[in-house]
Design an enzyme around this catalytic site. Structure first.
Site, short mmCIF file in Angstrom:
data_model
loop_
_atom_site.label_atom_id
_atom_site.label_comp_id
_atom_site.label_asym_id
_atom_site.label_seq_id
_atom_site.Cartn_x
_atom_site.Cartn_y
_atom_site.Cartn_z
N GLY A 89 9.46 30.65 -44.83
CA GLY A 89 8.13 31.21 -45.23
C GLY A 89 8.59 32.39 -46.23
CB THR A 99 6.47 31.05 -50.95
OG1 THR A 99 5.93 30.44 -49.66
CG2 THR A 99 7.72 29.95 -51.28
CD GLN A 104 -3.56 29.61 -40.36
OE1 GLN A 104 -3.46 30.21 -41.36
NE2 GLN A 104 -4.06 29.63 -39.23
CB SER A 139 1.32 38.61 -34.61
OG SER A 139 0.11 39.34 -35.03
CD GLU A 144 -4.93 39.75 -34.82
OE1 GLU A 144 -5.66 39.23 -34.03
OE2 GLU A 144 -5.21 40.58 -35.75
CE1 TYR A 179 -0.33 34.11 -37.04
CE2 TYR A 179 -1.47 36.22 -36.16
CZ TYR A 179 -0.32 35.56 -36.99
OH TYR A 179 0.40 36.16 -37.63
CB THR A 196 -5.85 44.64 -47.06
OG1 THR A 196 -5.00 43.50 -46.92
CG2 THR A 196 -5.64 45.42 -45.64
NE ARG A 197 -3.89 41.71 -54.13
CZ ARG A 197 -2.98 40.72 -54.59
NH1 ARG A 197 -2.18 39.96 -54.04
NH2 ARG A 197 -3.10 40.63 -56.08
CE LYS A 198 -14.21 38.77 -48.97
NZ LYS A 198 -14.96 38.21 -47.95
NE ARG A 232 -10.60 38.31 -37.51
CZ ARG A 232 -9.51 39.05 -37.21
NH1 ARG A 232 -9.02 39.13 -36.01
NH2 ARG A 232 -8.75 39.42 -38.49
#
Length: 323
Positions: A8, A10, A85, A127, A129, A151, A192-194, A280
């Site tokens: 990971g 990248t 993912q 995580s 999550e 996930y 956040t980036r959205k 969700r």
């Protein structure tokens, strides 16, 4: 010279970790899909500035022989397994591939290390999550898991695999239970980036509105640059262990939204629309971590404030549109 292998590389965390390890004098190897090597411009944008300093290894987390061959060739001293993912919403759409990639990929890495380089220290990117429908607030290393997505389930399995290899085979294997960590390198699909990228587009006239789901969800948000330092600290300990890495503060999506629009001198109420399709099926309402153990044993702490993180992301997105 120590050798590190990053799956990971990248991604957001992989790119910051590679920079950090290079500064520490490591020889850095990163596992990437062959298609990424063939399409450097789009797939390797986060590590483009590092390409002449790192070694890229073509392999797939879905193929044990390819992972095995990389470990055999590199013989790493430390392995940071970050690849997954990782987009939670997508894991509802395709639970099969999320479970398959995330669980098998972790197992392949651990099995290859056990066979070929048992003294290699292993880090697994667990995580927050995993806690899902939380049993207690804040969450510690002892809090019971109740994942609410494929996930989250895949990460619980990876966590248990890592712990099992540590206990059964004596591997130096650690789980980093990282809470949400963001940066200007965050993927555009994450909320956040959205938000920050849309703020920049609205400010520059490229967009007129922003569609979002649950604004009440609360998260413990830190900066990715500080969280990768914690990963390295775990592998410098005498033995493997599990650590919660978090700021200990919680903020809602609405707070993030307000700050992001304020940074660009805009009123979010004029541009934001709630889209029920973006809610969700099973929401995780509040995540907040207690990282006392990491602060005490590792000496780790976060320094970048929530408001400064949001500001950095918005300004970065504005700056990239203006150039």
């Amino acid at each position: 010279m120590k050798k590190a292998l990053i799956t990971g590389i990248t991604g957001q965390d992989g790119s910051y970790l590679a920079e950090f390890l290079l500064e520490k004098g490591y020889e850095v190897h990163g596992i990437v899909r062959r298609v990424a090597i063939e399409d450097k411009e789009h797939r390797l944008w986060r590590i483009k500035h590092l390409l002449d300093k790192i070694n890229l290894e073509a392999a797939s987390l879905e193929s044990f022989p390819s992972i095995y061959n990389v470990v055999k060739r590199v013989k790493p001293d430390e392995c940071y397994h970050l690849a997954a993912q990782s987009f939670v919403s997508y894991s509802f759409d395709d639970a099969f591939s999320t479970l398959n990639t995330n669980i098998n990929g972790t197992h392949y890495c651990l099995a290859a290390i056990k066979d070929l380089k048992p003294d290699c220290k292993f880090y697994f990117a667990a995580s927050s999550e995993m806690f899902g429908k939380v049993e207690e607030v804040p969450q510690t290393e002892k809090t019971k898991f109740h994942p609410r997505s494929a996930y989250g389930i895949s990460k619980v399995t990876g966590y248990e695999l890592t712990r099992n290899y540590r206990e059964a085979y004596g591997l130096h294997a650690s789980n980093g239970i990282l809470y949400n960590h963001e940066s200007p390198r965050r993927g555009y699909e994450f909320v956040t980036r959205k938000i920050t990228s849309h703020v920049a587009k609205i400010k520059t006239g490229l967009e007129k509105e922003l569609n979002l789901g649950n604004l009440d969800a609360k998260r413990d948000w830190g900066h990715a640059k500080e969280y990768v330092r914690a990963m390295w600290m775990m592998l410098q300990q005498e033995k493997g262990d599990d650590f919660v890495i978090a700021t200990g503060e919680t903020h809602s999506v609405l707070e993030f939204l307000e700050l992001a629009f304020q940074t660009a001198d805009l009123d979010y109420k004029k541009y934001v629309k709630i889209d029920p399709k973006l809610l969700r099926p099973a929401e995780v309402d509040i995540l907040i971590g207690d990282s006392k153990k990491a602060r005490k044993i590792l000496g780790w702490k976060n320094n970048i404030l929530f408001k400064d993180l949001v500001k950095e992301m918005v300004e970065n997105d504005l700056s990239s549109l203006c150039h």
